[in-house]
Design a protein around this motif. Sequence first.
Motif, PDB file in Angstrom:
ATOM      1  N   LYS A   1       8.166  29.599  15.309  1.00 22.00           N
ATOM      2  CA  LYS A   1       8.121  28.831  14.061  1.00 22.00           C
ATOM      3  C   LYS A   1       7.334  27.559  14.346  1.00 22.00           C
ATOM      4  O   LYS A   1       7.760  26.710  15.132  1.00 22.00           O
TER       5      LYS A   1
ATOM      6  N   ASP B   1       6.594  24.788  12.955  1.00 27.57           N
ATOM      7  CA  ASP B   1       7.075  23.430  12.704  1.00 27.57           C
ATOM      8  C   ASP B   1       8.187  22.998  13.661  1.00 27.57           C
ATOM      9  O   ASP B   1       8.696  21.888  13.566  1.00 27.57           O
ATOM     10  N   THR B   2       8.552  23.868  14.606  1.00 26.92           N
ATOM     11  CA  THR B   2       9.568  23.510  15.597  1.00 26.92           C
ATOM     12  C   THR B   2       8.981  23.355  16.995  1.00 26.92           C
ATOM     13  O   THR B   2       9.720  23.144  17.961  1.00 26.92           O
TER      14      THR B   2
ATOM     15  N   SER C   1       2.407  32.572  15.036  1.00 24.04           N
ATOM     16  CA  SER C   1       3.285  31.512  14.549  1.00 24.04           C
ATOM     17  C   SER C   1       3.390  31.602  13.037  1.00 24.04           C
ATOM     18  O   SER C   1       2.519  32.173  12.369  1.00 24.04           O
TER      19      SER C   1
ATOM     20  N   THR D   1       5.303  29.424   9.409  1.00 25.88           N
ATOM     21  CA  THR D   1       5.973  28.223   8.931  1.00 25.88           C
ATOM     22  C   THR D   1       6.266  28.335   7.442  1.00 25.88           C
ATOM     23  O   THR D   1       5.530  29.003   6.703  1.00 25.88           O
TER      24      THR D   1
ATOM     25  N   GLN E   1       6.916  25.275   6.041  1.00 26.54           N
ATOM     26  CA  GLN E   1       6.803  23.839   5.791  1.00 26.54           C
ATOM     27  C   GLN E   1       5.378  23.459   5.422  1.00 26.54           C
ATOM     28  O   GLN E   1       4.424  23.852   6.108  1.00 26.54           O
TER      29      GLN E   1
ATOM     30  N   VAL F   1       1.887  22.015   7.863  1.00 26.04           N
ATOM     31  CA  VAL F   1       1.892  22.556   9.232  1.00 26.04           C
ATOM     32  C   VAL F   1       0.821  23.638   9.325  1.00 26.04           C
ATOM     33  O   VAL F   1       0.800  24.564   8.509  1.00 26.04           O
TER      34      VAL F   1
ATOM     35  N   CYS G   1      -0.852  26.731  11.126  1.00 31.51           N
ATOM     36  CA  CYS G   1      -0.767  27.828  12.087  1.00 31.51           C
ATOM     37  C   CYS G   1      -2.180  28.187  12.535  1.00 31.51           C
ATOM     38  O   CYS G   1      -3.087  28.283  11.702  1.00 31.51           O
TER      39      CYS G   1
ATOM     40  N   TRP H   1      -2.551  27.221   6.267  1.00 34.88           N
ATOM     41  CA  TRP H   1      -1.583  26.153   6.036  1.00 34.88           C
ATOM     42  C   TRP H   1      -1.336  25.968   4.549  1.00 34.88           C
ATOM     43  O   TRP H   1      -2.081  26.462   3.714  1.00 34.88           O
TER      44      TRP H   1
END
Length: 243
Positions: free
Chosen positions: A76, A78-79, A89, A91, A93, A96, A98, A239
């Motif tokens: 993920k 955003d982590t 990856s 997300t 959010q 963010v 990828c 994104w």
Amino acid sequence: MNWIKPDWPLPAHIHAAVTLRSGGVSVGAFSTLNPATHVNDYSDHVNRNREIIKEMLQLPSEPVWLQQVHGVRVIKADTVNGLECADASYTDQPGVVCAILTADCLPVLFCGDGGRVVAAAHAGWRGLQAGILSETFKQMNCQSVLAWLGPAIGPRHFEVGEAVYNAFVDDSAVYKTAFQAISSGKWLADIYQLARIQLNHLGVKQIYGGGLCTVTDAARFYSYRRDGAVTGRMASLIWSSKS
């Protein structure tokens, strides 16, 4: 323009791009817009290229770069803290980014549930066979998903041996449609078709792209196979706009 805007029906708040090899500061085999740190390019050139990419695409944040290993780990975005070892990856959010790096392997971008979730996957033949697309789809946890297949080695140039052919066909005979025999123990593999088969199996019906060959277009794309393993990488990014 030094990047490609993927042609697929994204919601207005979702953005995607693939960088080309032009417009940067790297020299020699890496000329010019190489954003990859692992290919023995000068680090100051790579860092400047990453700045150029961020500026030209008006990215809302630094892309979440991955240490790609042809595996099936999905993170993920955003982590993330630091450089994570993974091949995809996702997300949910905004803001963010990828990102994945390729130079013949297949980049696959995903948009799920009307833009609630986005993802990017690095899908070489090893990752495809191991299940990187299904793992990405699983982690996104979406009801509806669009996929876009970016620039990769084309079906007329991806020669593989018996080990690769058997790795897929032993899983399912349906993969035979993605291979063309050219001699004893040698096949031409269609990496786009391999991905489409897997995406269809996952229930992804809206699949776009898959027509850009990295090997034949030296002006726009890096190619690991064409350039003798010493080359740069393109970045594929997706994104969501910040609210």
